[in-house]
Design a protein around this motif. Structure first.
Motif, PDB file in Angstrom:
ATOM      1  N   ALA A 153       2.939  -8.636  -8.666  1.00 51.56           N
ATOM      2  CA  ALA A 153       3.232  -6.993  -7.568  1.00 51.56           C
ATOM      3  C   ALA A 153       3.914  -5.991  -8.871  1.00 51.56           C
ATOM      4  CB  ALA A 153       4.469  -7.396  -7.152  1.00 51.56           C
ATOM      5  N   GLN A 154       3.480  -5.110  -8.356  1.00 52.34           N
ATOM      6  CA  GLN A 154       4.552  -4.077  -8.298  1.00 52.34           C
ATOM      7  C   GLN A 154       6.135  -3.702  -9.138  1.00 52.34           C
ATOM      8  OE1 GLN A 154       1.787  -1.024  -6.004  1.00 52.34           O
ATOM      9  NE2 GLN A 154       1.289  -0.490  -8.560  1.00 52.34           N
ATOM     10  N   TYR A 158      -2.069   0.204 -12.033  1.00 54.40           N
ATOM     11  CA  TYR A 158      -0.974  -0.122 -11.663  1.00 54.40           C
ATOM     12  C   TYR A 158       0.263  -0.616 -12.431  1.00 54.40           C
ATOM     13  CZ  TYR A 158      -5.087   0.030  -7.712  1.00 54.40           C
ATOM     14  OH  TYR A 158      -6.215   0.741  -7.319  1.00 54.40           O
ATOM     15  N   ARG A 212       1.718  -3.103 -12.856  1.00 54.60           N
ATOM     16  CA  ARG A 212       2.235  -4.509 -12.346  1.00 54.60           C
ATOM     17  C   ARG A 212       2.549  -5.568 -13.296  1.00 54.60           C
ATOM     18  NH1 ARG A 212      -3.160  -7.487  -8.920  1.00 54.60           N
ATOM     19  NH2 ARG A 212      -3.602  -7.696 -11.292  1.00 54.60           N
TER      20      ARG A 212
END
Length: 662
Positions: free
Chosen positions: A592-593, A647, A649
């Motif tokens: 997840a970010q 992103y 992440r």
């Protein structure tokens, strides 16, 4: 110029030279006259303040003849007169008139005549023959002495006499960074036998020893101005003439008879040292390395014979938790090594568990000092100075450690250098290298920084029952009686560790971050009286407890761990279905970010639990927090990696827990 004074008048004038007050008052003014010729040298290079052709003083025409003439001259070699000065006390008894100070070749008749002319030009006419006769007599006597080989010159200053005296007592050396030291024979009044000691030239101990030697020979003191010159002269001797050598505090490693050995300074009046190698240890009369003894350092306890080693009585008096005894002993043993990385000792316990007393006795056993424990330093400079002047640092009642202090203690344990601007300079630094073991004591869980927590040994002090309490003087006597055998056990443990080091035996598996400590401790533990594997087993047990305490201070991290374990559980349930269907399982991970991860963790925690606890308020704060606790997560079975790219992440992967179960 009158020349008709009879011999009687000349003799009377010359006789008065030694009795006139002007003899004590005469001074020289080297700035009044330039060189008389090309071979002459003026002692003071400042420009003349008077015309050389003019007299330096005006004498009234009606002045009475001078009652005495005073001429000073010295001839350090045959080629030049160092100082010639003439002064005339006036008849009215006032201050003497100052004439000339000049260096010139005494064989240069022209320069000599010019000097005499300039002197008598300022004197009453009837005194001139006396002046000329006295100049000739003084110069003639000086030349005769020089031709006879006598050393004639100005009297040596106090500083020069002190330096000449010291050459019989000192061996100047310097360190690799240019710090001047001397190995100096101490005054007999201090040691009763001419023992030598290494000391910094610019330290108080050196000045005290200098004053002692000078007073013993002259019954006089060395004043501050002369001492400053002595210090700078000896510092120059050390830096430019002395050999380069390394100096140590309390413990050092040296190559002795082709073997790597540890030398420990007993620091008593005899100058003895303990030498430890892979075959055992012995006490030698003179240390093979240079030890500095900072102010406050005290002598070690005389160790018992090797066969009388026994650490148990000492540990019994410390009242430690059972799982902490081996860690306490291993810390003391490995702290006698001169180099690390070292482990710190995190001594915690309830009120009344005698944490300060235990810290004092640990310090007294391996590095006794007049100030055994101190309050936490106010700034990093204080910490660096303490590290330079002591081997083992012990800090009392630490409370909550500030972030800068936690970081600085990490550097102290692993080894670092500090640079501060040198006084009175703009761009120069004074560099200090240090690496020291450290004791920290306090109530509760005061080690909150994960980085420091991974570098210290959690040792628990048990509360002392009321029926076990005894007066401190009685306890001191019991500890002192147990100390020799305890020190012997530590020396035996060091020898066992050095033997393992010499043989190149591989370290045990499953070493913690404190790998150097763990390798030495496991090699020494049986010689210390513990079963094999006890140190690491008790270490991992204590680490689990301290990490639980650390996580109590990070409720956001604990919430994150619970969230990730839930997500891992979901993936593992899916993998069971995949395996049942004959499909390969997916990696047990969660990606997840940081912003989305923070939102999900926040949603799983009541907002009242996120107030006033340092809970991260944005993705950047959460990322910093995760980096701090990454080693703890890994030992708990969660590997964290950050992905680079669009992103950015964070990937959490379930792995096998790195903390062995006790």
């Amino acid at each position: 110029m009158s020349t008709d004074l009879d011999n009687t008048a000349q003799a009377e004038a010359a006789t008065q030279v030694a009795n006139t007050p002007a003899q004590a008052e005469s001074t020289a003014n080297p700035a009044t006259t330039p060189p008389l010729n090309g071979s002459a040298q003026v002692r003071n290079k400042t420009k003349p303040t008077t015309n050389p052709a003019e007299p330096t003083a005006n004498v009234p025409e009606n002045a009475a003849p001078a009652r005495a003439v005073q001429i000073h001259c010295s001839l350090p070699d045959r080629t030049s007169v160092r100082t010639v000065a003439a002064s005339l006390p006036p008849a009215d008894g006032g201050a003497p008139k100052e004439f000339h100070v000049q260096d010139f070749d005494p064989d240069d008749a022209e320069a000599r005549a010019a000097f005499c002319d300039r002197v008598v030009a300022t004197a009453p006419a009837d005194a001139a023959p006396v002046i000329v006769a006295q100049i000739d007599a003084d110069l003639g006597a000086a030349i005769a002495k020089a031709d006879a080989g006598e050393t004639i010159g100005r009297a040596d200053t106090v500083a020069e006499r002190v330096v000449d005296m010291l050459e019989a007592f000192i061996t100047p050396i310097h360190t690799a960074d240019g710090e001047p030291y001397v190995i100096m024979e101490l005054p007999a009044a201090k040691n009763g036998g001419g023992r030598s000691e290494c000391m910094p030239v610019r330290g108080r101990a050196f000045q005290t020893a200098v004053r002692g030697h000078y007073f013993a020979q002259t019954r006089r003191a060395v004043k501050a101005e002369a001492m400053s010159e002595v210090v700078e002269t000896v510092a120059a001797m050390a830096c430019f003439e002395g050999e380069e050598a390394e100096v140590f505090v309390r413990t050092a490693r040296a190559e002795i008879d082709g073997r790597s050995s540890i030398v420990i300074d007993i620091a008593d009046e005899t100058g003895r040292a303990i030498v430890v190698d892979g075959d055992g240890w012995s006490i030698v009369p003179d240390s093979p390395v240079a030890f500095v003894r900072p102010q406050g350092q005290l002598p070690l306890t005389e160790p018992a014979p090797p066969e009388e080693a026994d650490l148990e009585p000492f540990l019994d008096l410390m009242h430690l938790a059972p799982e902490s005894r081996s860690l306490f002993a291993a810390f003391l043993c490995t702290s006698l090594f001169p180099e690390g990385p070292f482990a710190g000792m995190y001594l915690n316990g309830q009120h009344g568990s005698a944490k300060t007393y235990k810290s004092k006795q640990a310090k007294a056993l391996i590095d006794p000092n007049a100030a055994p424990v101190r309050r936490p330093p106010r700034n990093e400079d204080d910490l660096v100075i303490a590290a330079k002047n002591s081997h083992l640092l012990a800090y009392d009642n630490c409370g909550t450690l500030k972030p800068w202090l936690s970081d600085a203690l990490c550097r102290i344990l692993t080894g670092a250098a500090s640079g501060v601007r040198k006084l009175y300079t703009d761009s120069e630094e004074v560099l200090t290298s240090f690496q020291n073991p450290v004791i920290l004591n306090g109530i509760g869980d005061f080690v909150r920084a994960p980085d420091l927590g991974s570098r210290v040994l959690p040792v628990t002090a048990e509360s002392i029952k009321s029926e076990d309490l005894i007066p401190e003087a009685e306890l001191d006597a019991k500890v002192a009686a147990a100390r020799p055998a305890a020190l012997t056990a530590l020396l035996n443990g060091m020898s066992a560790a050095l033997k393992t080091e010499e043989e190149g035996a591989p370290p045990p598996a499953g070493l913690p971050r404190l790998a150097d400590f763990a390798a030495r401790a496991t090699a020494a533990e049986t010689a210390l009286g513990f079963e094999s594997g006890a140190v690491l087993r008790n270490y991992w047990t204590a680490v689990g407890a301290i990490e639980d305490d650390l996580l109590d201070g990070y409720p956001d991290v604990r919430a994150l761990i619970e969230f990730l374990q839930t997500q891992f559980g979901v993936v593992e349930l899916e993998n069971e279905k995949f395996v049942a269907d004959g499909q390969p399982p997916k990696p047990v991970e969660y990606v997840a970010q940081p912003a989305k991860l923070l939102a999900k963790v926040n949603a799983a925690v009541d907002h009242r639990d996120r107030t006033g606890t340092g809970w991260p308020t944005n993705a950047a704060a959460l990322t910093r927090r995760l980096q701090e606790v990454a080693p703890i997560l890994e030992r708990l079975g969660i590997e964290m990696t950050r992905e680079r790219g669009k992103y950015r992440r964070t990937r959490f992967t379930k792995i096998e827990a790195a903390v062995p179960q006790a």
